[in-house]
Enzyme design. Sequence first.
Site, short mmCIF file in Angstrom:
data_model
loop_
_atom_site.label_atom_id
_atom_site.label_comp_id
_atom_site.label_asym_id
_atom_site.label_seq_id
_atom_site.Cartn_x
_atom_site.Cartn_y
_atom_site.Cartn_z
N ASP A 20 0.89 -1.10 -0.01
CA ASP A 20 -0.23 -0.04 -0.11
C ASP A 20 1.20 0.95 0.28
O ASP A 20 1.68 1.23 0.25
CB ASP A 20 -0.87 -0.43 1.23
CG ASP A 20 -1.64 -0.90 1.56
OD1 ASP A 20 -1.99 -1.37 0.56
OD2 ASP A 20 -2.81 -0.99 2.17
N HIS A 31 3.88 -2.26 3.15
CA HIS A 31 3.71 -0.74 2.59
C HIS A 31 4.96 -1.00 1.19
O HIS A 31 6.12 -1.59 2.16
CB HIS A 31 3.86 0.38 3.36
CG HIS A 31 2.22 0.41 4.26
ND1 HIS A 31 1.88 -1.31 5.41
CD2 HIS A 31 0.73 0.47 3.90
CE1 HIS A 31 0.36 -0.95 5.74
NE2 HIS A 31 0.48 -0.43 4.49
#
Length: 276
Positions: free
Chosen positions: A76, A222
């Site tokens: 992400d 991430h």
Amino acid sequence: MARIDARDVFQMVNILDGIVTVVASTHAMPMAPTLGAVAASQAALAAACLCPRCSFVGPTITSAPTAEAQVALTFDDGPNEALTPRILDILARYGAKASFFCIGARARRWPGLVRRAAMAGHSIENHSWRHSSRFALLGSHKLAREIDDTQELLADLCGRPPAYFRAPAGFRNPWLAPLLAQRALRYAAWSHRGFDTLDPVPARILQRVTHHIQPGAILLLHDGRNARDRQGRPVVDTVLPSLLQRLTARGLRAVDLPTLLGSTAAVERLSMRNRA
Ligand SMILES: [Zn+2]
């Protein structure tokens, strides 16, 4: 049970602050039983909005029923000029695939990284345009802009629009699901979350993303930002190779979300905005 980090708490406070403001401004009448019922319903709605992996506010994918020995890797908040290339290099070294949930504004800043990921066979998905901490407080029109602007850019960069959407920090409101359905977008959460933006200890992150892991799991890490280990390196440098080695040892293959879910993102599936 999904764990909650400090950033999530900050965002929850923002959302609750907004909901309390709305309730106070619209129900400030001296009718205690009615106000109590309204407050209770608003509290229930707030709880539903703050539950990233629940389906109360719309269909939510948290894992996949699959007979295949595979799990989906998702990243992400990218692209990031430092982190995303490192992650792509590691994935290539291990022959693994992943889905990148990109922030539209970042994709506009680093379009070459999005193209590079897509060309390498990874899927590019939608993580809103601004990644606003108040995303769950936006109305239908602003939510649509967040979705459509990102869809349009990523479709231009990759040759196909994203097939999946994930809200910032996973917080949503009831207006999001109908918008996603109109655009044939599916909402994807996760089954395992590393908290790699906060925890500087790679071993703990690795433990979280592999704890009771089963085929069909969806792992969240991430590439937009990362905690630093004792040597000052992004934790993903240590976590990702170790994770891929551990998956291989357990006979599990790392794939992107469309592969895990058996869906093919149709090239012609353009955003509503593009059709208009
Ligand atoms: Zn995010």
